[in-house]
Enzyme design. Sequence first.
Site, PDB file in Angstrom:
ATOM      1  N   GLU A  78       0.683  -9.764   6.370  1.00  0.00           N
ATOM      2  CA  GLU A  78      -0.556  -8.985   5.848  1.00  0.00           C
ATOM      3  C   GLU A  78      -0.274  -8.833   4.440  1.00  0.00           C
ATOM      4  O   GLU A  78       0.666  -8.292   4.038  1.00  0.00           O
ATOM      5  CB  GLU A  78      -0.352  -7.616   6.510  1.00  0.00           C
ATOM      6  N   ARG A  79      -1.327  -9.253   3.706  1.00  0.00           N
ATOM      7  CA  ARG A  79      -1.492  -8.964   2.179  1.00  0.00           C
ATOM      8  C   ARG A  79      -0.223 -10.139   1.472  1.00  0.00           C
ATOM      9  O   ARG A  79       0.327  -9.473   0.631  1.00  0.00           O
ATOM     10  CB  ARG A  79      -1.197  -7.548   1.772  1.00  0.00           C
ATOM     11  N   ASN A 121       2.112  -1.993  10.475  1.00  0.00           N
ATOM     12  CA  ASN A 121       0.766  -2.219  11.577  1.00  0.00           C
ATOM     13  C   ASN A 121       1.501  -2.770  12.598  1.00  0.00           C
ATOM     14  O   ASN A 121       1.632  -4.119  12.615  1.00  0.00           O
ATOM     15  CB  ASN A 121      -0.506  -2.772  11.077  1.00  0.00           C
ATOM     16  N   LYS A 201       4.834   4.171  10.361  1.00  0.00           N
ATOM     17  CA  LYS A 201       3.096   4.353   9.756  1.00  0.00           C
ATOM     18  C   LYS A 201       2.537   5.150  10.659  1.00  0.00           C
ATOM     19  O   LYS A 201       2.233   4.410  11.715  1.00  0.00           O
ATOM     20  CB  LYS A 201       2.784   3.179   9.350  1.00  0.00           C
ATOM     21  N   GLU A 205      -4.317   4.817   9.228  1.00  0.00           N
ATOM     22  CA  GLU A 205      -5.177   3.697   9.565  1.00  0.00           C
ATOM     23  C   GLU A 205      -4.941   3.037  11.114  1.00  0.00           C
ATOM     24  O   GLU A 205      -4.698   1.876  11.431  1.00  0.00           O
ATOM     25  CB  GLU A 205      -4.836   2.667   8.726  1.00  0.00           C
ATOM     26  N   ARG A 255      -9.908  11.106  -0.977  1.00  0.00           N
ATOM     27  CA  ARG A 255      -8.699  10.543  -0.578  1.00  0.00           C
ATOM     28  C   ARG A 255      -7.425  10.792  -1.371  1.00  0.00           C
ATOM     29  O   ARG A 255      -6.587  10.897  -0.414  1.00  0.00           O
ATOM     30  CB  ARG A 255      -9.250   9.157  -0.361  1.00  0.00           C
ATOM     31  N   LYS A 279       3.677   6.473  -1.494  1.00  0.00           N
ATOM     32  CA  LYS A 279       3.051   5.270  -2.332  1.00  0.00           C
ATOM     33  C   LYS A 279       3.049   5.944  -3.680  1.00  0.00           C
ATOM     34  O   LYS A 279       2.764   7.108  -4.031  1.00  0.00           O
ATOM     35  CB  LYS A 279       1.654   4.780  -2.119  1.00  0.00           C
ATOM     36  N   ASP A 284      -4.166   4.024  -3.424  1.00  0.00           N
ATOM     37  CA  ASP A 284      -3.355   2.854  -2.822  1.00  0.00           C
ATOM     38  C   ASP A 284      -3.385   1.592  -3.706  1.00  0.00           C
ATOM     39  O   ASP A 284      -4.158   0.880  -3.576  1.00  0.00           O
ATOM     40  CB  ASP A 284      -4.450   2.564  -1.653  1.00  0.00           C
ATOM     41  N   GLU A 306       7.310   4.372  -2.969  1.00  0.00           N
ATOM     42  CA  GLU A 306       6.959   3.125  -2.450  1.00  0.00           C
ATOM     43  C   GLU A 306       6.008   2.127  -3.647  1.00  0.00           C
ATOM     44  O   GLU A 306       5.055   2.878  -3.719  1.00  0.00           O
ATOM     45  CB  GLU A 306       6.107   3.314  -1.111  1.00  0.00           C
ATOM     46  N   GLU A 312      -1.759  -7.129  -3.850  1.00  0.00           N
ATOM     47  CA  GLU A 312      -3.017  -7.168  -3.006  1.00  0.00           C
ATOM     48  C   GLU A 312      -4.147  -7.057  -3.844  1.00  0.00           C
ATOM     49  O   GLU A 312      -5.094  -7.481  -4.002  1.00  0.00           O
ATOM     50  CB  GLU A 312      -2.801  -5.961  -1.972  1.00  0.00           C
ATOM     51  N   TRP A 449     -13.845   4.334   3.828  1.00  0.00           N
ATOM     52  CA  TRP A 449     -12.260   4.499   3.547  1.00  0.00           C
ATOM     53  C   TRP A 449     -12.039   5.622   2.434  1.00  0.00           C
ATOM     54  O   TRP A 449     -10.936   5.615   1.829  1.00  0.00           O
ATOM     55  CB  TRP A 449     -11.927   3.028   2.933  1.00  0.00           C
TER      56      TRP A 449
END
Length: 587
Positions: A78-79, A121, A201, A205, A255, A279, A284, A306, A312, A449
């Site tokens: 992923e990414r 995920n 996590k 999401e 957000r 993060k 994000d 993080e 990404e 989002w």
Amino acid sequence: MNINYNTDGTLPPDAFRITGGETVTIASADGAGALYGKLALEEKIKLGADAKTLDITSVPAAKNRILNHWDNMDGTVERGYAGGSLFFKNGDFAWDPKRIEEYAKMLAAVGINGISINNVNLRDDSRRLITEERLPQLAELAAAFRPYHVRLIIAVDFAAPKTVGGLPTADSFDDGVIAWWRETAARVYAHIPDLMGFLVKADSEFQAGPAALGRTQADGANVLAAALAPHGGTVFWRCFVYDCLQDWRDTKTDRPKAAYEHFFPLDGAFAENVVLQIKIGPVDFQVNEPVSPLLGALTKTRRAIEFQVTQEYTGQQIDLYAHAVPWTRALKTLVRPGQTLAQTRADTVVGVSNVGNDANWTGNPLALANLYTFGKLAWDPTLGAEEILRDWATLTFGNDAAVTGTITEMLLQSHDVFAKYTAPLGIGWMVQPGHHYGVNVDGYEYMKWGTYHRAAHDALGVDRTSRGTNLTAQYPPEIAAVYENTDTCPQDLLLFFHRLPYSFRLKNGATLIQHIYDTHFEGVEDVRRFIATWETLEPRLQPQLFAVVAERFGRQLENAVEWRDQINTYFHRLTGIPDEKGRKIYD
Ligand code: GCW
């Protein structure tokens, strides 16, 4: 060169002291320190130091220096922008021992001492890494990393008691669940006694979490922490919790406020062996974001910063982008009165890996600078971008000053160049939905989002000051005051914190709209300059290396042109305001 190893119990874990002479002495309290000392010595010599006169004591600022892989067991990442997974293929483990050994050594050379290999995920197969059927293979991988003092971490599903254990619930207050996690931890540690811990996590999401069961994040984390505690393990609990089903019509929910809102009220409620993994920015991993207010606010809970090493939103290892500049800026940012982020001494620093099974590790060979930067800053967050990048360039390309100087300079400029043609002034999210490469001004504007720029004919941006969503109130008052005021707000965060009319004047006298046009035109010219500069290095570089990077620069130029033209056209159509310099804007 003769090396003499000494044990010095007064040094902290992982630390080392190198004393030069005919025989070089490396002192440390433990084996990790001895290894880091030896690798540091090799590095210093490659950088041109004289072994006889070395006198270095080096102590890591963070205890845990961790890479998170987002690798899936089907072999995809992923990414990931560097080929497939180093660890998995077709639903199973698949790794090349030689490659893993090289990787482990490379990680140790920059001081990384923890690694999670599976995506946060969780998919079906990866949920079962904590079962007897998978643990023997995982233990083999742990053994491959062990000589380099890199310890494994497993990303686990919060709902594993249900999805793996077959229990009716995953509720942390259920005795069966508590016992299940305890047994699971015992099973895992029987195979991997030095596992660093679990990464979770949760409530993020669509991943399961305690909130859906009416429990707090602390309730959720603490049950895992209790299970790991007897084995010395740690729970790395991510704070990427926000409403990912927001209605774009809702202008009250914002957000970037979410992590603080969810976690700050629980400060002090987490067990000793829980680290909250936050993060670096509150949204994000966008090109320009402020430092997350949660990182400065927590005082009674362990924190991990993080970073996203993989690119990404930052060019996907096609566009040149060195994180060193924005990361060192972030680490120098005040997050508490009189205290920078670096000075808050988070005990854990995490990077999302940019490595895959491409022969050159990172797809774009210049992106390897980002892995190096990550490790160096995790060890010493006070380093400067230039020294890190210069050292990386010298270690990678040797001592040809023209080559290293030129590459260092391009890397140093790369973030600002990328920001110019993508997201000047801290506006984010104008990217293609899903894969996140390339421009799409309204791609995320009407999505769920929580990612809005709210561009209108007269103004642009979200007001996050006390007059708007009041994100600024999550910072200490003296820091909030800086962001509240357009005179003091750092220019690259202006549209992150403020909604401004296109006629707003920036410090250099240009209007906001003119600045948008100028930066987008300049960004493309800067990329052309990169290409011309790279071409001057052709005679001095290995042909394949030269060609791989040249090909990526070609794609970067196409990308920058597309960004320039779509952004300029979009805002020209919306505002009707012409470019003062009369350059070509397509209508
Ligand atoms: O940036 C987003 C990514 C997701 C990622 C998520 C996260 C692993 O688009 O791919 O999921 O962040 O950090 O959990």
